[in-house]
Design an enzyme around this catalytic site. Structure first.
Site, PDB file in Angstrom:
ATOM      1  N   LYS A  81      72.083  50.168  24.113  1.00 59.37           N
ATOM      2  CA  LYS A  81      71.719  50.180  25.533  1.00 59.37           C
ATOM      3  C   LYS A  81      72.851  49.515  26.306  1.00 59.37           C
ATOM      4  O   LYS A  81      73.409  48.505  25.852  1.00 59.37           O
ATOM      5  CB  LYS A  81      70.407  49.407  25.699  1.00 59.37           C
ATOM      6  CG  LYS A  81      69.831  49.394  27.106  1.00 59.37           C
ATOM      7  CD  LYS A  81      68.493  48.645  27.118  1.00 59.37           C
ATOM      8  CE  LYS A  81      67.808  48.642  28.469  1.00 59.37           C
ATOM      9  NZ  LYS A  81      66.537  47.902  28.452  1.00 59.37           N
ATOM     10  N   SER A 156      62.656  50.636  30.353  1.00 58.76           N
ATOM     11  CA  SER A 156      63.988  50.844  30.877  1.00 58.76           C
ATOM     12  C   SER A 156      65.000  51.362  29.859  1.00 58.76           C
ATOM     13  O   SER A 156      66.042  51.884  30.242  1.00 58.76           O
ATOM     14  CB  SER A 156      64.520  49.536  31.475  1.00 58.76           C
ATOM     15  OG  SER A 156      64.684  48.549  30.469  1.00 58.76           O
ATOM     16  N   SER A 180      60.085  47.691  27.567  1.00 63.83           N
ATOM     17  CA  SER A 180      61.213  48.626  27.661  1.00 63.83           C
ATOM     18  C   SER A 180      61.712  49.224  26.356  1.00 63.83           C
ATOM     19  O   SER A 180      62.550  50.116  26.394  1.00 63.83           O
ATOM     20  CB  SER A 180      62.384  47.960  28.362  1.00 63.83           C
ATOM     21  OG  SER A 180      62.154  47.990  29.734  1.00 63.83           O
TER      22      SER A 180
HETATM   23  N1  GLN Z   1      58.824  48.004  33.318  1.00 66.07           N
HETATM   24  C1  GLN Z   1      59.047  46.585  33.207  1.00 66.07           C
HETATM   25  C2  GLN Z   1      59.917  46.118  34.341  1.00 66.07           C
HETATM   26  O1  GLN Z   1      60.308  46.927  35.085  1.00 66.07           O
HETATM   27  C3  GLN Z   1      59.652  46.243  31.888  1.00 66.07           C
HETATM   28  C4  GLN Z   1      61.112  46.453  31.835  1.00 66.07           C
HETATM   29  C5  GLN Z   1      61.725  45.907  30.591  1.00 66.07           C
HETATM   30  O2  GLN Z   1      61.037  45.658  29.588  1.00 66.07           O
HETATM   31  N2  GLN Z   1      63.030  45.663  30.671  1.00 66.07           N
HETATM   32  O3  GLN Z   1      60.200  44.983  34.505  1.00 66.07           O
END
Ligand code: GLN
Length: 488
Positions: A81, A156, A180
């Site tokens: 990532k 994400s 994410s």
């Molecule tokens: N959807 C969550 C957020 O937007 C989790 C994102 C993540 O785990 N990086 O914060």
């Protein structure tokens, strides 16, 4: 040859390398060729280093030929990532702010991968600074779900999940702050593991919300997830939150653990908002465990189901507003060209460099930390977090792990969830796990009628990854979802 290779597990690929049925160079060429020809449709990669990857693969082949392979993973490609540092490669966090930033050093997980001989070669798309659940918040455009290119891959870490599902990468790393890793793994039909907070060093991970962030794995199989976790886990002096303990050989431990287990099913996780096809598939998986001799217990997580999202979006935004203060146009990243003085430089660089969702979070986070509001929001959210953690501790006195859906819905259409609040609500089943610092895994547990993958989430006790993986593998062994692949 290509199709035989690109969907193989890393366990199978490394056996082929050992048997000299394939070389690392051929492997790398195969993945690069597939990515070049098909990723234009998926857009899972932000960039990749082709010459570097081929040179590293050649070096791995030479070591192997000389009988000096670094181990079973020597010469295996891995993609990261775009939030995890690899020296000399771009680190953009899918933000305009860091569009031209190149990592000056390796993250600890990168160093560990390299010492095992794995070759980090690709940078995977994500929601900007890991804020989102769909990968639509990337400054470089959205990633598509390989199962249906009109839909999101989740987020994400959507690029990581899509790249593995599409056969561009045999495995990948992502980060999970509120879901994410698990949610995109579920939406793309692969295995996604978020380890216990503190098990994997975050040195070299661009910070989003430091009390929640954790690096974890994407793979085709539970065994590969265990192997990759074994490579990246362990204490690190350079991450003060890193846990001091010996790391077991997860892949070996997996073979020993047999169950049966006591599995809790949080009753609140099967209520309103849960898609019926997802609900049916997850219930069928629960039934499987029951028939396999596990004790299934209904448990209750009233606080986690009611308050986790609210607490998370206060704590995460507060920490983000502090962590992202470093992007000021002076030390890192984008610098505005039109600023007239230094204050202007800060304002304009941030206004130009950050996208809409990141700005929303910084503003929210700054507000909840501001004098007069701190007690009402941030402090209160921290108290709620403690109560949520205690709630999980309580259910874990009677269960070894919990079973739930990973995401309330399968992959949705790109652009379909426009309202930020509606997007936040999709994290309902994953977010409590981060607040409590627990490990969680998503394994494929079926498809909808329109052939969209569904994920089963298994939540484990702190540092009980070996059990968690074994529970997941028990299901995986009896269900061959992973032999199905998207057609691109
Ligand atoms: N959807 C969550 C957020 O937007 C989790 C994102 C993540 O785990 N990086 O914060």
């Amino acid at each position: 040859m290509a199709d035989e290779i690109v969907f193989k597990s890393v366990a199978e690929l490394s056996a082929k390398l050992a048997a000299k049925e394939i070389s690392s160079s051929e492997l790398m060429q195969t993945f690069i060729a597939r990515t070049k020809s098909l990723d234009g449709r998926v857009k899972s990669f932000n960039s990749f280093d082709e010459p570097g990857a081929l040179a590293a693969a050649k070096a791995a082949d030479e070591r192997r030929a000389a009988g000096q392979a670094k181990g079973a993973l020597d010469g295996i490609p891995v993609s990261l990532k775009d939030v995890i540092a690899v020296e000399g490669q771009p680190l953009t966090c899918s933000s305009k702010m860091l569009a031209n930033f190149v990592s000056p050093y390796d993250a600890t997980v990168t160093t560990k991968l390299k010492s095992a001989g794995a070759i980090p070669w690709g940078r995977l798309n994500m929601d900007e600074f890991a804020m989102g659940s769909s990968t639509e918040n990337s400054a470089f455009g959205p990633t598509a779900n390989p199962w249906d290119l009109t839909r999101v891959p989740g987020g994400s870490s959507g690029g990581s999940a899509a790249a593995v599902a599409a056969g561009f990468a045999p495995w990948a790393l992502g980060s999970d702050t509120g879901g994410s890793i698990r949610q995109p793994a579920a939406l793309c039909g692969i295995v996604g593991l978020k380890p216990t907070y503190g098990l994997v060093s975050r040195f070299g991970l661009a910070a989003y919300a430091s009390s929640l962030d954790q690096i974890g794995t994407f793979a085709h199989s539970v065994e590969d997830a265990a192997t990759l976790l074994g490579v990246i886990a362990g204490h690190d002096e350079r991450d003060s939150t890193s846990y001091r303990a010996e790391v077991p050989d997860y892949a070996a431990a997996l073979k020993q653990k047999k169950g049966p287990w006591r599995l809790g099913v949080p009753k609140e996780f099967f209520g309103e908002g849960l898609d019926p096809e997802v609900s049916a598939a997850v219930k069928k998986a629960i039934e499987f465990y029951k028939n396999a001799g596990c004790e299934i217990k209904e448990v209750s997580l009233p606080l986690a189901s009611e308050y986790a999202i609210a607490a998370y979006y206060i704590i995460a935004t507060a920490e983000a507003s502090s962590n992202l203060a470093r992007y000021d146009g002076v030390r890192y990243g984008h610098r505005s060209k039109s600023a007239k003085n230094v204050v202007d430089l800060y304002f304009q660089s941030r206004a130009e460099g950050f996208g809409e969702e990141v700005k929303r979070r910084i503003i929210l986070g700054t507000y909840v930390l501001s004098s007069g509001y701190y007690d009402a929001y941030y402090l209160r959210a921290q108290k709620v977090r403690t109560l949520i953690r205690q709630e999980y501790q309580r259910v874990f006195t009677e269960c070894d792990a919990l079973l739930s859906p990973t995401s309330p819905v399968p992959a949705f259409k790109i652009g379909e969830v426009g309202d930020p609040l509606a997007m936040y609500l999709l994290d309902i089943y994953t977010i409590g796990v981060n607040l409590a610092g627990l490990p969680g895994i998503s394994v494929p547990c079926g498809f909808t009628a329109s052939k969209l993958p569904i994920g089963l989430q298994i939540i484990g006790q702190p540092f009980a990854e070996a059990d968690l993986l074994a529970i997941a593998q028990t299901y995986e062994r009896a269900h061959d979802w992973k032999s199905q692949h998207p057609e691109l």
